[in-house]
Scaffold this active site. Structure first.
Site, PDB file in Angstrom:
ATOM      1  N   LYS A 176     -19.186 -58.937  15.566  1.00  0.00           N
ATOM      2  CA  LYS A 176     -19.787 -59.876  17.261  1.00  0.00           C
ATOM      3  C   LYS A 176     -21.180 -60.734  17.394  1.00  0.00           C
ATOM      4  CE  LYS A 176     -18.471 -58.616  21.195  1.00  0.00           C
ATOM      5  NZ  LYS A 176     -17.630 -57.813  22.019  1.00  0.00           N
TER       6      LYS A 176
ATOM      7  N   ASP B 213     -16.684 -63.642  24.945  1.00  0.00           N
ATOM      8  CA  ASP B 213     -17.271 -61.673  25.875  1.00  0.00           C
ATOM      9  C   ASP B 213     -18.253 -62.105  26.936  1.00  0.00           C
ATOM     10  OD1 ASP B 213     -17.505 -59.568  24.690  1.00  0.00           O
ATOM     11  OD2 ASP B 213     -19.630 -59.224  25.336  1.00  0.00           O
TER      12      ASP B 213
HETATM   13  N1  GLU Z   1     -15.449 -59.684  23.145  1.00  0.00           N
HETATM   14  C1  GLU Z   1     -13.950 -58.966  23.677  1.00  0.00           C
HETATM   15  C2  GLU Z   1     -14.550 -57.689  22.952  1.00  0.00           C
HETATM   16  O1  GLU Z   1     -14.841 -56.751  22.989  1.00  0.00           O
HETATM   17  C3  GLU Z   1     -13.104 -59.844  22.796  1.00  0.00           C
HETATM   18  C4  GLU Z   1     -13.208 -59.788  21.319  1.00  0.00           C
HETATM   19  C5  GLU Z   1     -11.808 -61.070  20.235  1.00  0.00           C
HETATM   20  O2  GLU Z   1     -11.201 -61.587  21.042  1.00  0.00           O
HETATM   21  O3  GLU Z   1     -12.186 -60.956  19.400  1.00  0.00           O
HETATM   22  O4  GLU Z   1     -13.246 -56.845  22.289  1.00  0.00           O
END
Ligand code: GLU
Length: 448
Positions: A128, A168
């Protein structure tokens, strides 16, 4: 050492090492204790000290992002990427652009992402990242310059088989498009390096809808398991971003009445049901504020400065889709008093620990974010698969895969909960099932 003692020991280690990182400690505190029964059955995890290993990210990157605003002033923001765990695949997870973004938040999100990604059954590790940059009120040109500067540094650390970021909060198609353009300029065309791309840049159809639709599919399975449907249910949704919009769309399609949406300034209550076309126009086209809803629906109510979870009307299902810790004990009391039987999390960790305890105490089915909102990252993994094959699947194909994945996640959580806790304890089920796949793989790869 018993499982309980081992969990306590690791928990204390984390608390000591990370004093002040409240969201990160909260995520670990909500996670580790749910593993007790599983660890009693799997003492090899204790013997190999795998909890201490898994709470430590493989890598944490921090960098500065210098950029010039429209007035010609030099600005600087701080950016992060936590490459948390690559046992089952390349690091995968979103980037958040929001002023609150800090190391604690990135760590908590990265930790959750490991198990969410594992639950999808697809080959993606956990990561992340993000920045304290605030896209709100910035011009397109400023967002582009920021994204280009961000990627100039960030591209050194990512790649289709290394780390594959996506969006996100604050990072949608526009930002991913600019980030992808800059990556391509430096390294050449490598579609698989980012997901959530614009469809014309090899993005997947249905990725935009996937988190919100997936959330509703998860709840649909939970309802079906209890011989119920969405038909005629009243649903309260928080937020008005991508997750909220497509959760509202799918819930309405399945016959529910959605009566709210919100932003950081307040919430809209529309007893007649939310006019989603208008919300899309305000948020996706105008990039405006949700109070503008009243201009076309003067009969709706706008409550400034309050959480949607303070709503006193009756409803059946709560879908928190805004952000972490949006529901504390006091608001959870109100959610329960309003008659909600299900709280399904479109956001990551929107309920704090006290709220979760209250759901349990009052028999409210709690669908934790790492299971219920996994549809977004699952379709990201499908985007990676399409990019590797140089193919583009139809919307229906992706949507059908998503339905199957969400069904599988629901039943995996529910069955794992039955084995190690109680059927309705989906949080324990999600944590244990997600953890099992990762730690068994870690064991097979040795001490790395
Ligand atoms: N940010 C999204 C999540 O919390 C998607 C992450 C992604 O698609 O890599 O899962």
């Amino acid at each position: 050492m018993t499982a309980k003692q081992y969990i306590e020991t690791v928990l204390n280690e984390v608390k000591e090492k990370h004093a002040g990182k409240t969201e990160f400690i909260q995520a670990i505190e909500e996670f580790l204790p749910t593993l007790e029964a599983y660890l009693e059955d799997h003492t090899e995890i204790i013997e190999h000290n795998l909890l201490s290993l898994i709470v430590e990210p493989e890598r944490l990157i921090q960098f500065r992002v210098p950029w010039q605003d429209d007035e010609g002033h030099w600005q600087v923001n701080r950016a992060y990427r936590v490459q948390y765990n690559s046992a089952i695949g390349p690091y995968k997870g979103g980037l958040r652009f929001h002023p609150s973004t800090n190391e604690s938040i990135v760590r908590f999100l990265g930790f959750e992402q490991i198990f969410k990604n594992s639950l999808t059954g697809l080959p993606i590790g956990g990561g992340k990242g993000g920045s304290d940059f605030d896209p709100k009120g910035k011009s397109d040109a400023e967002v582009m310059r920021f994204c280009q500067s961000f990627m100039t540094e960030f591209q050194k650390h990512i790649g289709p088989d290394i780390d594959v970021p996506a969006g996100d909060i604050g990072v949608g198609g526009r930002e991913i498009g600019y980030l992808f353009g800059q990556y391509k300029r430096i390294n050449g065309f490598a579609a698989g390096v980012l997901t959530g791309k614009p469809v014309s840049s090899w993005g997947s159809l249905a990725r935009t809808e996937a988190t919100g639709y997936g959330l509703v599919y998860f709840v649909e399975n939970a309802l079906e398991d209890r011989n119920e449907t969405f038909e005629d249910k009243t649903v309260v949704v928080s937020g008005s971003g991508n997750v909220s919009i497509y959760a509202i769309e799918k819930a309405q399609e399945l016959g529910a009445k959605v009566v709210t949406c919100s932003d950081s300034s307040g919430y809209i209550y529309d007893a007649e049901g939310i006019d989603l076309a208008l919300v899309k126009e305000i948020k996706e086209i105008r990039r405006g504020r949700i109070k503008e809803y009243l201009e076309q629906h003067p009969n709706a109510v706008y409550v400034e400065g309050e959480s949607v979870w303070s709503l006193k009307e009756a409803y059946d299902i709560a879908l928190p889709c805004a952000t972490q810790n949006e529901i504390d004990a006091e608001l959870a009391q109100q959610v329960i008093a309003s008659g909600a039987k299900i709280v399904a999390e479109g956001a990551n960790m929107p309920s704090d620990k006290a709220a979760i305890d209250l759901y349990k105490e009052h028999g409210v089915l709690h669908c934790p974010g790492k299971a219920a909102n996994a549809g977004g990252v699952a379709v990201s993994a499908l985007e990676m698969a399409q990019n590797s094959a140089r193919l583009a699947w139809s919307f229906e194909r992706v949507d059908n895969e998503l339905k199957d994945i969400m069904k599988n996640i629901y039943y995996t959580c529910s069955k794992t909960a039955e084995t190690y806790a109680e059927k309705d304890d989906l949080m324990s089920g999600a944590n244990i099932a997600g953890f099992d796949r990762v730690v068994q793989t870690m064991l097979s790869q040795g001490l790395v």
